[in-house]
Design a protein around this motif. Sequence first.
Motif, PDB file in Angstrom:
ATOM      1  N   PRO A 140       0.831  -1.281  -0.155  1.00  0.00           N
ATOM      2  CA  PRO A 140       0.215   0.248  -0.164  1.00  0.00           C
ATOM      3  C   PRO A 140       0.828   1.292  -0.150  1.00  0.00           C
ATOM      4  N   GLU A 141       2.012   1.385   0.581  1.00  0.00           N
ATOM      5  CA  GLU A 141       2.806   2.324   0.552  1.00  0.00           C
ATOM      6  C   GLU A 141       3.377   2.910  -0.839  1.00  0.00           C
ATOM      7  N   TRP A 142       3.408   1.933  -1.750  1.00  0.00           N
ATOM      8  CA  TRP A 142       3.860   2.476  -3.078  1.00  0.00           C
ATOM      9  C   TRP A 142       2.247   2.684  -3.810  1.00  0.00           C
ATOM     10  N   PHE A 143       1.461   1.731  -3.858  1.00  0.00           N
ATOM     11  CA  PHE A 143       0.258   1.615  -4.801  1.00  0.00           C
ATOM     12  C   PHE A 143      -0.645   2.704  -4.488  1.00  0.00           C
ATOM     13  N   LYS A 144      -0.813   2.985  -3.007  1.00  0.00           N
ATOM     14  CA  LYS A 144      -1.869   4.078  -2.738  1.00  0.00           C
ATOM     15  C   LYS A 144      -0.975   5.265  -2.537  1.00  0.00           C
ATOM     16  N   ASP A 145       0.317   5.559  -2.268  1.00  0.00           N
ATOM     17  CA  ASP A 145       0.931   6.819  -1.955  1.00  0.00           C
ATOM     18  C   ASP A 145       2.088   7.082  -2.940  1.00  0.00           C
ATOM     19  N   GLY A 146       3.038   6.190  -2.966  1.00  0.00           N
ATOM     20  CA  GLY A 146       3.903   6.715  -3.794  1.00  0.00           C
ATOM     21  C   GLY A 146       3.693   6.595  -5.387  1.00  0.00           C
ATOM     22  N   LYS A 147       3.053   5.609  -5.715  1.00  0.00           N
ATOM     23  CA  LYS A 147       2.977   5.589  -7.236  1.00  0.00           C
ATOM     24  C   LYS A 147       2.033   6.529  -7.811  1.00  0.00           C
ATOM     25  N   PRO A 148       0.839   6.981  -7.102  1.00  0.00           N
ATOM     26  CA  PRO A 148       0.000   8.144  -7.660  1.00  0.00           C
ATOM     27  C   PRO A 148       0.811   9.519  -7.769  1.00  0.00           C
ATOM     28  N   ALA A 149       1.918   9.548  -6.722  1.00  0.00           N
ATOM     29  CA  ALA A 149       2.627  11.075  -6.752  1.00  0.00           C
ATOM     30  C   ALA A 149       3.649  11.027  -7.871  1.00  0.00           C
ATOM     31  N   ILE A 150       4.114   9.804  -8.315  1.00  0.00           N
ATOM     32  CA  ILE A 150       5.055   9.544  -9.317  1.00  0.00           C
ATOM     33  C   ILE A 150       4.397   9.807 -10.731  1.00  0.00           C
ATOM     34  N   GLU A 151       3.097   9.194 -10.718  1.00  0.00           N
ATOM     35  CA  GLU A 151       2.395   9.329 -11.837  1.00  0.00           C
ATOM     36  C   GLU A 151       2.013  10.711 -12.234  1.00  0.00           C
ATOM     37  N   GLN A 152       1.835  11.737 -11.307  1.00  0.00           N
ATOM     38  CA  GLN A 152       1.612  13.099 -11.679  1.00  0.00           C
ATOM     39  C   GLN A 152       2.888  13.634 -12.454  1.00  0.00           C
ATOM     40  N   LYS A 153       4.044  13.109 -12.405  1.00  0.00           N
ATOM     41  CA  LYS A 153       5.154  13.650 -13.097  1.00  0.00           C
ATOM     42  C   LYS A 153       5.605  12.534 -14.336  1.00  0.00           C
ATOM     43  N   ASN A 154       5.180  11.149 -14.290  1.00  0.00           N
ATOM     44  CA  ASN A 154       5.680  10.556 -15.383  1.00  0.00           C
ATOM     45  C   ASN A 154       4.458   9.451 -15.310  1.00  0.00           C
ATOM     46  N   PRO A 155       3.716   9.257 -16.670  1.00  0.00           N
ATOM     47  CA  PRO A 155       2.474   8.515 -16.570  1.00  0.00           C
ATOM     48  C   PRO A 155       3.149   6.855 -16.655  1.00  0.00           C
ATOM     49  N   PHE A 156       4.407   6.585 -16.752  1.00  0.00           N
ATOM     50  CA  PHE A 156       4.960   5.392 -16.775  1.00  0.00           C
ATOM     51  C   PHE A 156       5.520   4.779 -15.334  1.00  0.00           C
ATOM     52  N   ALA A 157       5.041   5.310 -14.199  1.00  0.00           N
ATOM     53  CA  ALA A 157       5.074   5.300 -12.917  1.00  0.00           C
ATOM     54  C   ALA A 157       5.354   3.822 -12.778  1.00  0.00           C
ATOM     55  N   ASN A 158       6.760   3.161 -12.085  1.00  0.00           N
ATOM     56  CA  ASN A 158       7.045   1.889 -11.680  1.00  0.00           C
ATOM     57  C   ASN A 158       8.229   1.907 -10.745  1.00  0.00           C
ATOM     58  N   LEU A 159       8.272   0.792 -10.285  1.00  0.00           N
ATOM     59  CA  LEU A 159       9.514   0.609  -9.241  1.00  0.00           C
ATOM     60  C   LEU A 159      10.682  -0.190 -10.191  1.00  0.00           C
ATOM     61  N   PRO A 160      11.903   0.329 -10.244  1.00  0.00           N
ATOM     62  CA  PRO A 160      12.494   1.364  -9.614  1.00  0.00           C
ATOM     63  C   PRO A 160      12.131   2.624 -10.336  1.00  0.00           C
ATOM     64  N   TYR A 161      12.255   3.767  -9.706  1.00  0.00           N
ATOM     65  CA  TYR A 161      12.378   5.214 -10.269  1.00  0.00           C
ATOM     66  C   TYR A 161      13.290   5.865 -10.004  1.00  0.00           C
TER      67      TYR A 161
END
Length: 249
Positions: free
Chosen positions: A59-80
């Motif tokens: 959840p730390e990634w999928f609910k919090d981290g990923k949406p924040a990264i998607e705002q800057k890059n639609p290909f959000a994934n780990l690693p970034y």
Amino acid sequence: LEYKEVQAQAGDCSIVCLSALASVMELGYWKIRGLGAPLRMVLEYKEVQYTDKQYAEFPEWFKDGKPAIEQKNPFANLPYLVDGDTVVCQTNSVFAYLAEKLDMAGKDLQTRTLHNTLLCESYDVRDAMVNIIYPFKKVCRTPEEFAEQSKEKLENPPFAKFETSLERRGGDWFVLPDGPSPADFHIWELLDQWKLLGEKQGKSDVLDKFPKCKAFHQRVRELPTLQKYFTEGAYKLPINVEGAGAQFF
């Protein structure tokens, strides 16, 4: 300024100037070694100041981290990798970005192409291990199947191409003449993981069949700027995600 420009202008003060003139990078990945380990090694080797953002729970990634990264890059994934206003996603893109940013890609097209080839080959070799480690891949669904298949794989580790590459180039490193490239660190992590798997299964050093790879593995292990990483840093993290059913971690 680019890292290599700061380094050229500042000489021995390059790391200090980097922290002063450029924002601190953030590397995001799970709280394991996995694909994050060789990227951390690149940054540690070059003594780059960075934040090692480790996601311990899904959840730390999928609910919090990923949406924040998607705002800057639609290909959000780990690693970034976040570098100022630049957000790089997908593993090989992060490797390639660091190779360019830190002047580790080579000076000519042939060298850069070799670097990219080794990154792709490394990913294929990694997948061969992932397939037997995680039961959701449906290759090894039980501990018994894992024990059988890992024993078979350890008899013939997938490093022949890497060994041949070192033999033909005749140097200490896979890409550059005077030190490791990002691809070298990905290859090192693969060698190390298979070595550790062999030790866990009671096998002699699986790298003995590949003397040049074994020497390369030791060479990287002795790099001065990586000693803190090996003794105190993220090298101590689990290799794979135990919570996802990994049978080797």
